[in-house]
Write an enzyme that holds these catalytic residues in place. Structure first.
Site, PDB file in Angstrom:
ATOM      1  CD  GLU A 193      76.098  -3.176  27.479  1.00  0.00           C
ATOM      2  OE1 GLU A 193      77.030  -3.753  26.865  1.00  0.00           O
ATOM      3  OE2 GLU A 193      75.812  -1.969  27.333  1.00  0.00           O
TER       4      GLU A 193
ATOM      5  CG  ASP B 198      73.635  -0.607  29.248  1.00  0.00           C
ATOM      6  OD1 ASP B 198      74.513  -1.414  29.587  1.00  0.00           O
ATOM      7  OD2 ASP B 198      73.390  -0.305  28.071  1.00  0.00           O
TER       8      ASP B 198
ATOM      9  CD  GLU C 278      74.208   4.300  28.755  1.00  0.00           C
ATOM     10  OE1 GLU C 278      75.236   4.179  28.055  1.00  0.00           O
ATOM     11  OE2 GLU C 278      73.065   4.459  28.277  1.00  0.00           O
TER      12      GLU C 278
END
Length: 330
Positions: free
Chosen positions: A145, A147, A149
């Protein structure tokens, strides 16, 4: 004549060139102060402007992808009533209220390439909210993953973007950067470049994080599983703003984030095993994209010196000995 106008992609009539924001590449004189309005003091140094322009020329030499269409390329993952398609599916509005957040995902998965989207984040007092854009294999214990954010802020404080890298199920590689502009006043481009050599997170044209392939040193690297494209908006006031001290002010709900111009330049699931295992035919694996160029490196150092507020590599309470990848540089 500008140094790159011989490239047809760089012509002033090109929409990408017209919409590019040079202020996001300007060199701030100091860190933003915490006031009622985050001050964005910038210099207009001719040298840095020139270097930035040269870098822009390089960025715009990417192959131009056709923007994705929500109905054709994506699906709702939860709370479809909180997602509104705009402009014939080329842009979206995501909503968070007391009852639910929402999310969407790509219908296909991809293996290496570049994914970017323009996002206008929640305006005003957004403390406790998180808007996320990420790639994920969704494979539980062996998950890969990447990310982005965006952690909501109390009014007058900078927006913080947290990045993280999971490989073969191992994450805990958080870095946080305070953005040097107000990401809720206009759209800005957030991109992930992922190839066999490194992963680079970009804000507009500025690299804010580099994660190199250090498999030769025993560090896992996400190169065996295709990943889908995901985005969500949700309530994370147990941790997102000042470690959970700042809660969502629901009197300001609903909260909105906006998306447009989602570009996918990557190998799809159907072709990745044969086509993406070789680098010669993919622009993102050519020598120009195997490491940061000189101007990219300068921009990256500027971010590291002026805007990074947390780096797991420097957190001695978690890692008394820095992880191996932290010693690799760029």
């Amino acid at each position: 004549m500008l140094p790159c106008t011989s490239n047809p992609l760089i012509h002033l009539s090109n929409p990408t060139f017209q919409n590019f924001s040079f202020h996001s590449l300007s060199l701030p004189l100091k860190k933003p102060e915490k006031t009622n309005q985050v001050k964005m003091a910038t210099s207009r140094l001719p040298l840095f402007f020139t270097l930035s322009l040269l870098y822009l020329c390089n960025m715009l030499s990417f192959p131009m992808a056709k923007p994705a269409n929500f109905g054709r390329d994506f699906r709702v993952t939860w709370a479809g009533s909180h997602i509104t398609e705009l402009n014939n599916g080329t842009s979206l509005q995501l909503l968070l209220d007391q009852f639910s957040g929402c999310g969407f995902a790509s219908k296909n998965k991809f293996m290496f390439g570049r994914v970017s989207m323009k996002i206008k984040l929640i305006a005003g007092d957004s403390a406790g909210t998180v808007t996320a854009f990420y790639l994920s294999s969704e494979t539980d214990k062996v998950r890969d993953e990447l990310d982005f954010e965006f952690l909501g802020n109390r009014s007058g404080h900078p927006y913080t973007v947290q990045t993280n890298v999971y490989s073969h199920g191992k994450g805990d590689r958080e870095q946080r950067v305070n953005l040097w502009f107000d990401p809720s006043s206009d759209f800005h481009t957030y991109s992930i470049l992922w190839n066999h050599h490194h992963i680079v997170f970009f804000v507009d044209a500025v690299p804010i994080r580099v994660y190199k392939n250090n498999e030769a040193k025993g560090v896992p690297y996400p190169n065996a599983q295709p990943m889908g494209i995901y985005s969500t908006i949700w309530n994370a006031d147990d941790w997102a703003t000042r470690g959970g001290l700042e809660k969502i002010d629901w009197s300001r709900a609903p909260f909105y984030a906006y998306y447009k111009d989602i570009d996918i330049e990557a190998c799809s699931t159907s072709e990745w095993q044969s086509h993406c295992s070789t680098t010669a035919s993919n622009w993102w694996d050519t020598p120009s994209y195997q490491q940061l160029g000189p101007v990219q490196a300068r921009l990256y150092r500027w971010v590291r010196m002026n805007h990074i507020v947390y780096d797991y590599c420097s957190d001695k309470s978690r890692y008394p000995v820095p992880p191996t990848e932290c010693l690799a540089g760029i």
